[in-house]
Each structure stands twice: as structure tokens, then as C-alpha cells.
Design a protein around this motif. Structure first.
Motif, PDB file in Angstrom:
ATOM      1  N   ASP A  69       0.810  -1.218   0.000  1.00 46.40           N
ATOM      2  CA  ASP A  69       0.000   0.000   0.000  1.00 46.40           C
ATOM      3  C   ASP A  69       0.843   1.267   0.000  1.00 46.40           C
ATOM      4  O   ASP A  69       0.389   2.311   0.485  1.00 46.40           O
ATOM      5  CB  ASP A  69      -0.956   0.036   1.198  1.00 46.40           C
ATOM      6  CG  ASP A  69      -1.907  -1.139   1.220  1.00 46.40           C
ATOM      7  OD1 ASP A  69      -2.322  -1.567   0.132  1.00 46.40           O
ATOM      8  OD2 ASP A  69      -2.224  -1.636   2.316  1.00 46.40           O
ATOM      9  N   VAL A  70       2.042   1.196  -0.533  1.00 45.53           N
ATOM     10  CA  VAL A  70       2.913   2.364  -0.587  1.00 45.53           C
ATOM     11  C   VAL A  70       3.136   2.773  -2.041  1.00 45.53           C
ATOM     12  O   VAL A  70       3.382   1.932  -2.913  1.00 45.53           O
ATOM     13  CB  VAL A  70       4.280   2.076   0.078  1.00 45.53           C
ATOM     14  CG1 VAL A  70       5.275   3.181  -0.231  1.00 45.53           C
ATOM     15  CG2 VAL A  70       4.110   1.959   1.578  1.00 45.53           C
ATOM     16  N   ARG A  71       3.003   4.049  -2.289  1.00 46.75           N
ATOM     17  CA  ARG A  71       3.353   4.629  -3.579  1.00 46.75           C
ATOM     18  C   ARG A  71       4.368   5.735  -3.348  1.00 46.75           C
ATOM     19  O   ARG A  71       4.226   6.524  -2.409  1.00 46.75           O
ATOM     20  CB  ARG A  71       2.124   5.224  -4.277  1.00 46.75           C
ATOM     21  CG  ARG A  71       1.144   4.213  -4.825  1.00 46.75           C
ATOM     22  CD  ARG A  71      -0.086   4.935  -5.361  1.00 46.75           C
ATOM     23  NE  ARG A  71       0.265   5.952  -6.341  1.00 46.75           N
ATOM     24  CZ  ARG A  71      -0.566   6.910  -6.757  1.00 46.75           C
ATOM     25  NH1 ARG A  71      -1.799   6.983  -6.257  1.00 46.75           N
ATOM     26  NH2 ARG A  71      -0.185   7.804  -7.649  1.00 46.75           N
ATOM     27  N   ILE A  72       5.372   5.782  -4.180  1.00 50.38           N
ATOM     28  CA  ILE A  72       6.330   6.880  -4.150  1.00 50.38           C
ATOM     29  C   ILE A  72       5.916   7.835  -5.264  1.00 50.38           C
ATOM     30  O   ILE A  72       5.971   7.485  -6.442  1.00 50.38           O
ATOM     31  CB  ILE A  72       7.774   6.388  -4.358  1.00 50.38           C
ATOM     32  CG1 ILE A  72       8.106   5.281  -3.353  1.00 50.38           C
ATOM     33  CG2 ILE A  72       8.741   7.549  -4.220  1.00 50.38           C
ATOM     34  CD1 ILE A  72       7.977   5.688  -1.907  1.00 50.38           C
ATOM     35  N   VAL A  73       5.474   9.020  -4.891  1.00 52.05           N
ATOM     36  CA  VAL A  73       4.915   9.959  -5.858  1.00 52.05           C
ATOM     37  C   VAL A  73       5.778  11.205  -5.945  1.00 52.05           C
ATOM     38  O   VAL A  73       6.452  11.590  -4.990  1.00 52.05           O
ATOM     39  CB  VAL A  73       3.471  10.350  -5.479  1.00 52.05           C
ATOM     40  CG1 VAL A  73       2.575   9.121  -5.463  1.00 52.05           C
ATOM     41  CG2 VAL A  73       3.421  11.046  -4.129  1.00 52.05           C
ATOM     42  N   LYS A  74       5.744  11.836  -7.104  1.00 46.43           N
ATOM     43  CA  LYS A  74       6.462  13.087  -7.314  1.00 46.43           C
ATOM     44  C   LYS A  74       5.511  14.038  -8.036  1.00 46.43           C
ATOM     45  O   LYS A  74       5.441  14.055  -9.264  1.00 46.43           O
ATOM     46  CB  LYS A  74       7.729  12.855  -8.133  1.00 46.43           C
ATOM     47  CG  LYS A  74       8.623  14.101  -8.221  1.00 46.43           C
ATOM     48  CD  LYS A  74       9.920  13.782  -8.938  1.00 46.43           C
ATOM     49  CE  LYS A  74      10.830  15.002  -8.957  1.00 46.43           C
ATOM     50  NZ  LYS A  74      12.108  14.722  -9.659  1.00 46.43           N
ATOM     51  N   PRO A  75       4.773  14.839  -7.270  1.00 49.57           N
ATOM     52  CA  PRO A  75       3.829  15.774  -7.892  1.00 49.57           C
ATOM     53  C   PRO A  75       4.540  16.712  -8.854  1.00 49.57           C
ATOM     54  O   PRO A  75       5.703  17.083  -8.644  1.00 49.57           O
ATOM     55  CB  PRO A  75       3.254  16.543  -6.696  1.00 49.57           C
ATOM     56  CG  PRO A  75       3.471  15.641  -5.528  1.00 49.57           C
ATOM     57  CD  PRO A  75       4.753  14.922  -5.803  1.00 49.57           C
ATOM     58  N   GLY A  76       3.866  17.087  -9.921  1.00 54.31           N
ATOM     59  CA  GLY A  76       4.446  18.012 -10.882  1.00 54.31           C
ATOM     60  C   GLY A  76       4.917  19.283 -10.206  1.00 54.31           C
ATOM     61  O   GLY A  76       4.198  19.879  -9.401  1.00 54.31           O
ATOM     62  N   GLY A  77       6.131  19.696 -10.507  1.00 57.28           N
ATOM     63  CA  GLY A  77       6.692  20.882  -9.890  1.00 57.28           C
ATOM     64  C   GLY A  77       7.484  20.599  -8.631  1.00 57.28           C
ATOM     65  O   GLY A  77       8.183  21.468  -8.131  1.00 57.28           O
TER      66      GLY A  77
END
Length: 248
Positions: A69-77
Motif C-alpha cells: 500500500d505504498v506509492r512513491i509519488v512526485k507531484p508536478g513541480g
């Protein structure tokens, strides 16, 4: 030992494991930053600050990358990857360089938070307890565009990880909880704020010690303010500046 009600409601049975992982990740990031400062052989603290700015995000991502249940996210900007753990977005920041400031007086960074940080609070932070400035009053350029946060689930909750540290003493203390952003200067009102036992306090193994269990030595946490429901608002994303991401 028993976790707090907030921690159990937020992270479930994995709360001790997650809390321990946060403590170890912060310790790793601080030691890396101190090593960088020593290697630079300069009295200026830029090596420590810039290393810590990046490593606190990287160490958290590494600590939880294999957990379900883990996601590594990188929001735009954003310049950094963030951990989204079962719908909880972990956001670390340094609130103090010594013990002269309490966590209850913490601010997000030394300057004005970036539009992205403000958007995270307004969209995923707890509902404000009193009327506050609208997002367009705090960050007028953050209102029109929201695409950068669209990849995050609508029911995401922002969990803050506040810590005090410096190049000489290393990690002094750490806290986690939920707070609302009060103004354009990064002032916070905590709805929940609880101490995170540091790795050495919890009797945890040093980083890289595979002989000991990851979730050993958990300490109890006191009950503070009741948790409130997260609110969602739209905002534009701009890059996280060093001061908005927790500072040097």
C-alpha cells in the motif's frame, strides 16, 4: 507497547513499524548530512543543509518502498519524491535547529511556503477550526492549476513529520501529526502532534544492522488533541523551495 489512538486509527496495526521506520529514516538522513559537512571541510553549513534537504525525502522513500500500500509519488513541480502510505502523504520538515523553539510554534520553513506546499495543506490537511485566509489570498498563483495533485487520491491525508536538528548535535527530536496552515508565513495549528521516539531512545538497531527487528523498542505516545476530518481543496503546484521543504 501500545500506540496512541490517533496513530492506530491513521496507520492501523502497522503503526509501530511505520513510526520506527520514520525515526530510522530521519537518523539516516541526518548522519548523511553530517558526513557531507565533515567531508566538505568548511565552516559554512551549505553541505549539511543541501544534503539534508534531499536525503530526508530519499531516506523515507527507501524505508517504505517495499511495504504494501505504498506509492512513491512526485507531484508536478516538486523536486522530491513523497511517500504515500495507504492514503497518508508523509511530509518531513525541519522546524528548528536547536531546542529553543517548541514544535507547537513550528512553521513550515523559514520563509513563505511554496504554492505546492500550501496546496497540499489546503487539499489534504485537516479542516480548519476557525475561518482562515482563502488559498487565493495566501498564494494567488496557486489557484488556477491543480493538475499536479490530481494523481493523488481525493481522500489523501497529509501527515507532517517535524524534527529539530543541526550539524553539530544531529537529530534532537521528532514529531508527527496533522496540522492546518494558518497564513502565508507557514504558521501551523496542530490538530494532533505526537513525539516520535528516536532510534537510539527506542533501542533500535543502527542503520544497516540486519540482526535486529525493524519494529523493536516502540514507546507509548500521549493522547493530545482529537483528530479532525481531512478537507480537500484545489490549488496550483510550483516547485518546493528549500525553505518550504523543511530548510537546511
Amino acid at each position: 507497547m501500545r500506540m496512541s489512538q490517533w496513530a492506530e486509527e491513521t496507520f492501523g496495526q502497522r503503526a509501530p513499524l511505520i513510526r520506527q521506520g520514520v525515526a530510522e529514516a530521519l537518523s539516516v538522513a541526518l548522519e548523511n548530512a553530517r558526513d557531507a559537512q565533515k567531508a566538505a571541510r568548511t565552516d559554512h553549513l551549505h553541505p549539511f543543509g543541501f544534503t539534508l534537504m534531499s536525503r530526508k525525502f530519499e531516506a523515507l522513500a527507501k524505508a517504505f518502498e517495499d511495504m504494501g500500500d505504498v506509492r512513491i509519488v512526485k507531484p508536478g513541480g516538486s523536486q522530491h519524491e513523497l511517500v504515500l502510505l495507504d492514503g497518508k502523504l508523509l511530509f518531513p520538515f525541519r522546524y528548528a535547529k536547536d531546542r529553543s523553539l517548541t514544535v507547537m510554534s513550528a512553521r513550515i520553513g523559514d520563509g513563505r511556503p511554496s504554492a505546492l506546499v500550501q496546496a497540499l495543506f489546503h487539499r489534504f490537511g485537516p479542516a480548519p477550526r476557525i475561518r482562515q485566509l482563502a488559498l487565493h489570498d495566501i498564494a494567488p498563483h496557486a489557484v488556477p492549476v491543480v493538475e499536479a495533485l490530481d494523481e493523488l487520491p481525493e481522500d489523501t491525508r497529509l501527515v507532517l513529520i517535524a524534527y529539530a536538528a543541526n550539524a553539530h548535535a544531529g537529530l534532537l527530536d521528532a514529531w508527527w501529526g496533522e496540522a492546518e496552515l494558518l497564513d502565508r508565513f507557514g504558521s501551523l495549528r496542530w490538530h494532533r502532534c505526537e513525539p516520535i521516539p528516536l532510534a537510539q531512545e527506542a533501542g533500535a538497531p543502527a542503520a544497516g544492522d540486519s540482526a535486529a527487528a525493524f519494529d523493536q523498542g516502540v514507546l507509548p505516545m500521549p493522547e493530545l488533541n482529537p483528530r479532525t476530518t481531512a478537507t480537500r481543496r484545489s490549488a496550483e503546484a510550483t516547485p518546493i523551495r528549500p525553505e518550504a521543504a523543511g530548510g537546511a
